[in-house]
Design a protein around this motif. Sequence first.
Motif, PDB file in Angstrom:
ATOM      1  N   UNK A 177       0.842  -1.310  -0.048  1.00  0.00           N
ATOM      2  CA  UNK A 177      -0.169  -0.144   0.049  1.00  0.00           C
ATOM      3  C   UNK A 177       0.985   1.313  -0.085  1.00  0.00           C
ATOM      4  N   UNK A 178       1.917   1.312   0.871  1.00  0.00           N
ATOM      5  CA  UNK A 178       2.856   2.457   0.826  1.00  0.00           C
ATOM      6  C   UNK A 178       3.387   2.617  -0.484  1.00  0.00           C
ATOM      7  N   UNK A 179       3.839   1.701  -1.187  1.00  0.00           N
ATOM      8  CA  UNK A 179       4.629   1.495  -2.324  1.00  0.00           C
ATOM      9  C   UNK A 179       3.664   2.172  -3.590  1.00  0.00           C
ATOM     10  N   UNK A 180       2.565   1.582  -3.332  1.00  0.00           N
ATOM     11  CA  UNK A 180       1.473   2.256  -4.394  1.00  0.00           C
ATOM     12  C   UNK A 180       1.109   3.830  -4.315  1.00  0.00           C
ATOM     13  N   UNK A 181       1.267   4.198  -3.176  1.00  0.00           N
ATOM     14  CA  UNK A 181       1.134   5.754  -3.012  1.00  0.00           C
ATOM     15  C   UNK A 181       2.267   6.371  -3.350  1.00  0.00           C
ATOM     16  N   UNK A 182       3.445   5.610  -3.547  1.00  0.00           N
ATOM     17  CA  UNK A 182       4.858   6.357  -3.971  1.00  0.00           C
ATOM     18  C   UNK A 182       4.997   6.354  -5.390  1.00  0.00           C
ATOM     19  N   UNK A 183       3.964   5.691  -6.257  1.00  0.00           N
ATOM     20  CA  UNK A 183       4.268   5.757  -7.600  1.00  0.00           C
ATOM     21  C   UNK A 183       4.351   7.022  -8.497  1.00  0.00           C
ATOM     22  N   UNK A 184       3.501   8.159  -7.975  1.00  0.00           N
ATOM     23  CA  UNK A 184       3.545   9.338  -8.647  1.00  0.00           C
ATOM     24  C   UNK A 184       5.118  10.074  -8.253  1.00  0.00           C
ATOM     25  N   UNK A 185       5.466   9.882  -7.227  1.00  0.00           N
ATOM     26  CA  UNK A 185       6.685  10.574  -6.720  1.00  0.00           C
ATOM     27  C   UNK A 185       7.926   9.558  -7.467  1.00  0.00           C
ATOM     28  N   UNK A 186       7.643   8.378  -7.655  1.00  0.00           N
ATOM     29  CA  UNK A 186       8.649   7.798  -8.624  1.00  0.00           C
ATOM     30  C   UNK A 186       8.717   8.239 -10.011  1.00  0.00           C
ATOM     31  N   UNK A 187       7.634   8.347 -10.483  1.00  0.00           N
ATOM     32  CA  UNK A 187       7.785   8.793 -11.943  1.00  0.00           C
ATOM     33  C   UNK A 187       8.002  10.166 -12.287  1.00  0.00           C
ATOM     34  N   UNK A 188       7.887  11.071 -11.005  1.00  0.00           N
ATOM     35  CA  UNK A 188       8.320  12.572 -11.161  1.00  0.00           C
ATOM     36  C   UNK A 188      10.029  12.292 -10.924  1.00  0.00           C
ATOM     37  N   UNK A 189      10.330  11.697 -10.048  1.00  0.00           N
ATOM     38  CA  UNK A 189      12.084  11.388  -9.914  1.00  0.00           C
ATOM     39  C   UNK A 189      12.577  10.832 -11.271  1.00  0.00           C
ATOM     40  N   UNK A 190      11.754   9.835 -12.013  1.00  0.00           N
ATOM     41  CA  UNK A 190      12.500   9.269 -13.215  1.00  0.00           C
ATOM     42  C   UNK A 190      12.436  10.465 -14.276  1.00  0.00           C
ATOM     43  N   UNK A 191      11.511  11.387 -14.348  1.00  0.00           N
ATOM     44  CA  UNK A 191      11.423  12.671 -15.143  1.00  0.00           C
ATOM     45  C   UNK A 191      12.518  13.366 -14.822  1.00  0.00           C
ATOM     46  N   UNK A 192      12.860  13.637 -13.538  1.00  0.00           N
ATOM     47  CA  UNK A 192      13.799  14.696 -13.082  1.00  0.00           C
ATOM     48  C   UNK A 192      14.954  14.146 -13.465  1.00  0.00           C
TER      49      UNK A 192
END
Length: 210
Positions: free
Chosen positions: A29-44
């Motif tokens: 559940x925690x890692x599902x919530x982190x998906x948007x931040x992961x995508x933004x990190x990869x973009x960065x």
Amino acid sequence: MNRILLCSLIIVLFHLVGLYGFLSPALEDLFIKLVPFHLLLMLLLMVLTVNERSADLIKFVIGIYLAGFFIEVIGVNTGRIFGNYTYGSALGVKLWATPLLIGVNWLILVYCTGVFLQQFNLKSRLLFSALGAGILLGIDFLIEPVAIRFDYWSWYGGIIPIQNYLGWYIFSFFLFLFFSGLNFRKENNAAIVLLFAQFGFFLALNMWAL
């Protein structure tokens, strides 16, 4: 340590950590919530590893993001592009029932795949686009079961229609035509690392989590 190597190591590390989290019931559940931040990190990380800010690069970023976002807006609200589906909460904030980050996902996939194919010096833009669309279609085959399992999106009736894969291929083909027609630096080893990290991430989840 140079910037490309450092960003590549971060990419691999975050995908391995993410894989561990998604495969751990207590952390899922925690890692599902982190998906948007992961995508933004990869973009960065992609931004940090691009060594130019040309007009064509800006056209590519804006064009792919907007095209990716609005094709999904049309698709999810009409069912006429990819079939009948709806987005869950995993990809974050939505506008018109469509996550704002879905355009970022298209941007990352097209950029990384395009940079990978650029190594082969293909002379034909049609061949380049056909192969690029084929790679994205293969990635979509891996993404779909994971997306359904972890609340990225879901399909009405629980069945992924053939229309989805046809839509992905045709739309991706035109995105790669756009990519190949622009003149900006298309060399980025970190982008290739990200492409293979994503492939490995979704392949592993298909093998062990589903």
